[in-house]
Design a protein around this motif. Structure first.
Motif, PDB file in Angstrom:
ATOM      1  N   ALA A 113     -16.659 -10.689 -31.721  1.00 44.01           N
ATOM      2  CA  ALA A 113     -17.329 -11.943 -31.780  1.00 44.01           C
ATOM      3  C   ALA A 113     -17.337 -12.426 -33.378  1.00 44.01           C
ATOM      4  O   ALA A 113     -17.146 -13.604 -33.750  1.00 44.01           O
ATOM      5  N   ALA A 163     -16.348 -12.171 -21.620  1.00 38.82           N
ATOM      6  CA  ALA A 163     -16.589 -12.445 -23.356  1.00 38.82           C
ATOM      7  C   ALA A 163     -15.310 -12.608 -24.214  1.00 38.82           C
ATOM      8  O   ALA A 163     -15.106 -13.485 -24.939  1.00 38.82           O
ATOM      9  N   ALA A 210     -23.482  -8.081 -26.128  1.00 41.81           N
ATOM     10  CA  ALA A 210     -22.012  -8.866 -25.855  1.00 41.81           C
ATOM     11  C   ALA A 210     -22.419 -10.250 -25.397  1.00 41.81           C
ATOM     12  O   ALA A 210     -21.808 -11.221 -25.689  1.00 41.81           O
ATOM     13  N   MET A 211     -23.439 -10.477 -24.487  1.00 41.62           N
ATOM     14  CA  MET A 211     -23.970 -11.694 -23.887  1.00 41.62           C
ATOM     15  C   MET A 211     -24.426 -12.203 -25.176  1.00 41.62           C
ATOM     16  O   MET A 211     -24.195 -13.555 -25.180  1.00 41.62           O
ATOM     17  N   SER A 264     -23.593 -12.028 -28.160  1.00 42.24           N
ATOM     18  CA  SER A 264     -22.613 -12.587 -29.152  1.00 42.24           C
ATOM     19  C   SER A 264     -21.814 -13.643 -28.454  1.00 42.24           C
ATOM     20  O   SER A 264     -21.461 -14.826 -29.302  1.00 42.24           O
ATOM     21  N   MET A 265     -21.608 -13.651 -27.155  1.00 46.83           N
ATOM     22  CA  MET A 265     -20.851 -14.849 -26.415  1.00 46.83           C
ATOM     23  C   MET A 265     -21.789 -15.861 -26.264  1.00 46.83           C
ATOM     24  O   MET A 265     -21.170 -16.976 -26.285  1.00 46.83           O
ATOM     25  N   ASP A 299     -25.326  -7.865 -20.186  1.00 48.02           N
ATOM     26  CA  ASP A 299     -23.544  -7.505 -20.457  1.00 48.02           C
ATOM     27  C   ASP A 299     -22.971  -7.146 -19.120  1.00 48.02           C
ATOM     28  O   ASP A 299     -22.165  -7.756 -18.824  1.00 48.02           O
ATOM     29  N   LEU A 347     -21.445 -10.464 -17.310  1.00 47.81           N
ATOM     30  CA  LEU A 347     -20.272 -10.750 -18.251  1.00 47.81           C
ATOM     31  C   LEU A 347     -19.367  -9.381 -17.503  1.00 47.81           C
ATOM     32  O   LEU A 347     -17.982  -9.626 -17.667  1.00 47.81           O
TER      33      LEU A 347
END
Lengths: 453, 453, 453
Positions: free
Chosen positions: A254, A316, C85-86, C88-89, C438, C442
């Motif tokens: 990211a 993602a 990760a979530m 970040s997205m 995540d 995701l």
């Protein structure tokens, strides 16, 4: 403007009008002459437009340089942890090789000074670049070294694209040799055809504002050729099964995406090549806005597409690549489209990224970070759609540019990759690949304290 | 302003006065006068060169400020994970202490206004810095606070160097106290000798364009003194064995390297101190190009050297430090060398980094991130090679500057480190060091969810 | 240079030569007229101030854009790894939604062109923004799109604040719908009251230089409302016990802090809105210095406060938030205070951050990254202290602005959050929250190879 008029009026009020009434003395004449000369000196000497133009290259080049860090983070985040240190180091060294080779031969090949057919190939243009006299204004209207710096970071971008695709299964030395050829010869020749005033520019009115084809597709074709000749990572494809090899550090990916997005304002904006007039800075600003809108379109289209295709689950990494795909798509023409049109151009790029990934897997082309969809496919799309908003370009001319670049880069890249394969070899041994390039080639690990599951 | 007056006078001399001698009508006279006054107001008021110069400091300072993040990432990546949060926090707090102290005493000590022997030590220069009237042009030709900002981030750079070397075994409070003295007194005195127009500048024509000695060696000497007085990390050296303590996060170290590289364009480029004329912006641009070439030389030389010394294995952290070593090496004179010469100067720096690391280990000097080779050794090299390309400098003068800086920084640093050692103590307890400073001093962990092997 | 000569010639053609024909030597008159016209053309055409102003927006906007990466890193570092990760997205997608909505309705709502009561609500101002003719100077004295770009990144900042507070327990789609309303309507209406010349500006002389209230408190109120309506993360509070859920990657949080600090120079500095005169660039520079000093004050005050409150132990995340709190505190008035006063204003912000965190926990308001203390509380503090240094503002007017913003944002935000809650739902299922977003939303993990303890 209002301010300027204000100054005008104030200036008039403040002016020593009393001095200028008689019919009239030498002193006053002298005064006019002196003041005129001083103004001419000040306006000429302050070199306002010259400085503004050079600043555009320097600041634009600076943040494009930082895109090298973006590629590094994106790639280090998307490889498995056993190759993350190698991938990091590759990005540092490829940027160095690109800078060196572009100085030794690249710049002079790409910008031969006068435009002739195949000017990029003329041997007279080989040789290291030199900026010349620092004490005088260059005829180009900007500092020569600011242009060199700006063009150099473009060639590094092309090289960064390759490293992501062929990650995790190419040895460092052959990779750097390929990088050297790409940045000393392949990219400069392609750039010379258009930005050097050569064949594509003069014959086909090919239009590629900031390099959807010249930079991104060139990198993409070289990456595609490499991926095919080097082959997939061991274990990636078994029969018809595609084994996912998920990236080891999504937050870093990211970060890489954001850094690339950030740098792209320099990539596209500074490709206006001038900022010293209202019209130029208006254009640079519009390019900033359009570039952002295209990335926005790419992200949101990739998001919706993955949600539809994968039944509500989002991906993602595809969304990050959607941003990049949108950015590549607008790079060929970031000025002419309206902001709404920029969203659409970027959105198509985002969709192309999502649908291209399974396609590559079908052909067992192993693109570790998804660089081929984002840079090659979207680069073609962005280039081909230019005539929609820019009447100076034709679909035929664009197609010729896309095709010629593809043929040339694929042929030369194939020669180099094959030559490397049959001499020093491009792949590490099976055991080294299994162990990871960090331990095999670097003798250290990216994350030595975090146990692998 | 002085420059503007200079131009005025020159302009008058050059003006073709002979052409303007006859009598003319009132209306036209008025028109000429009005338009002249408006132009003078516009040219003076738009303050083109003044703004351009200030922008150089602001933009340059901005990216040098970001180097603090680069040091933070480099150091957080190269310490063990049990100290990574502390190292991150140290970098945030040291930047804060540096900014505070440079405002309280540092700036006025470093730039005393007029140059006298030991001007940096005069008590009259103590006291907080104040930028003065915002509504008028400063005589210096740039906004006063833009200069303060630019110089402040330099002192923070010196402080960042120390934190990397003495990482993992120094308590936070004594470290910050040392940082306070370094940034309030040690660095400003050294800077005053040269950039404040003092002893080294006026007597020895010492030449250090952007601070190979004044910033990097100063930080390096302070780090070396600290490393010796504080001692090595427990377990680093057992008899003649050097126990490797590999960095915990190599991708972060790569990010740090790229950020430093990025910021260095501001460090060297903005040290031209002016950008309002063609000659100045030409020079800034050439400095950008040369700075990049030196980093390129450093990376590639470090890479080849490690390959040769370690039988084909590359060392990622040495290659990252090679970039930094190359950058430090060109910092003393980034303008005069050709681009080829810049590659060579950087390359020697890269080799010096690789060969210095085992040397330090031989003396059991534990430099966690390799800051002493990159900043001190390469700082000396870069300073000593200036006369090769800059005829205004002499080898003797350079040697005096290097030596005087070394002696002064080592003496004062020793006094401070020893004073801290024998009062509040500098090292954590054995158990705290074993446990890691994150848990001992911060009560949290850098990566609480990732199990250590 | 060629360009300059071109202008010279064009200028001569355009000059009102007719005025200058009477009783005098033609050649000399012509010479004066020609030279005057050329100068006017050069000064007007080089558009020095126009370019300088636009550069301020572009460069400032660029680094504020990069603050999106800062929020992303801060938040990814402070959530648990199962949601990294979530998070970040989310930051990538919210930035995209903000850009889209601000183009579709936001900009025209916020800057209605003429100021009327509730001008931001007038339906005539809805509709996509368009920059107009690129070939002419805009009356505002800067490139229109440079302003759009600069304002767009501000609205994205407000949206980023929300995502941190409600992290780890809000589904992606409802979050993005809220973001769309915030950036299309809520923020633009608030901004219109002040920066659009509306109610707060014209009636109350409310003063908020760069948005302590308009941006940071707006984001903070929306975050607070969300945190209350959505509820705490499951397991965060059991009875009176607060269960710590430490951030998973502290070095990333430090990086985020540095990126925000870096970007804040653009946030505050470019809010001077002009850089084409000495007075303006002096002010921009002073804002840089003051902004830094406030961050310094925030860091050091937070550090000392945590050391006192927690018996010598420091808290890295509170210190990072201290920097942000200091920066938010100076944002309402970064120009008028002295540097010493800036330190104090920031320091109070740093203390407020530290003492507010347990207060929120007492009310079981779960603010994952500490955004409410840093952005809302410090935003109020910074706004209320403006009259101390800026005599143009009054405490009553400031209080009205703070209260009106609070009431409006809380009401509209509550409506949206409740509407989402009772339609598509805002929270993932208990199992999904336990598993982490995540994997739940995701289908991948932030760090798939690092085992959780």
């Amino acid at each position: 403007m209002g301010q300027l008029i204000g100054r005008w009026i104030r200036g008039a009020t403040l002016a020593p009008l009393a001095l200028l009434t008689a019919g009239m003395a030498f002193a006053q004449e002298d005064d006019v002459a002196t003041r005129l000369a001083a103004l001419e000196e000040a306006v000429g000497g302050s070199a306002s437009a010259y400085v503004d133009n050079s600043y555009l290259f320097l600041i634009g080049g600076l943040i494009v340089m930082f895109m090298a860090a973006g590629f590094c983070m994106l790639e280090a985040g998307l490889v498995r942890s056993k190759n993350a240190a190698m991938q990091s180091m590759k990005n540092v060294t490829l940027f160095s090789v690109a800078g060196l080779m572009f100085w030794i031969t690249g710049y002079n090949l790409a910008y031969p000074g006068d435009a002739t057919l195949f000017n990029g190939l003329l041997p007279t243009n080989f040789g290291p670049w030199s900026g010349g006299d620092l004490s005088v204004e260059s005829d180009g209207g900007y500092a020569p070294a600011s242009d060199w710096f700006f063009q150099m970071v473009f060639v590094a971008t092309a090289a960064s694209i390759v490293s992501g695709t062929v990650a995790e299964r190419v040895k460092i030395w052959p990779f750097l040799i390929f990088t050297a050829v790409l940045t000393a010869f392949i990219y400069p020749v392609v750039a010379s055809w258009e930005w050097g005033g050569g064949y594509l520019d003069s014959v086909w009115s090919f239009s590629d504002f900031a390099g959807s084809t010249l930079v991104h597709s060139t990198g993409g074709w070289a990456a595609l050729t490499g991926a095919i000749i080097i082959g997939a990572r061991s274990g990636k494809y078994s029969g018809k099964t595609v084994n996912p090899m998920p990236g080891s550090n999504i937050p870093l990916a990211a970060l890489g995406t954001f850094i690339l997005w950030f740098g792209w304002f320099g990539f596209n904006g500074a490709s206006q090549l001038a900022a010293g007039t209202a019209a130029d800075i208006n254009s640079v600003s519009q390019i900033f806005a359009n570039t952002n809108m295209a990335a926005v379109g790419g992200v949101l289209a990739a998001m919706v597409t993955t949600a539809v295709l994968y039944k509500g689950k989002l991906d993602a990494t595809l969304i990050f690549n959607g941003a990049i795909g949108g950015l590549v798509s607008i790079t060929a023409e970031p000025l002419a489209p309206s902001m709404g049109m920029s969203v659409l151009i970027g959105a198509v790029g985002g969709v192309l990224v999502v649908v291209s990934v399974p396609l590559l897997d079908k052909f067992k082309i192993d693109d570790v970070v998804g660089a081929i969809p984002a840079h090659l496919i979207c680069g073609i799309w962005g280039t081909m759609i230019v005539p929609l908003t820019n009447s100076g370009a034709s679909y035929a001319g664009q197609a010729v540019g896309v095709a010629l670049t593809g043929v040339f880069v694929v042929i030369i890249s194939s020669i180099i990759w094959f030559a490397l394969k049959f001499t020093i070899g491009v792949r590490p041994s099976e055991e080294d690949e299994e162990m990871g390039l960090d331990r095999a080639e670097l003798g250290l690990e990216a994350y030595p304290e975090f146990s692998n599951r």
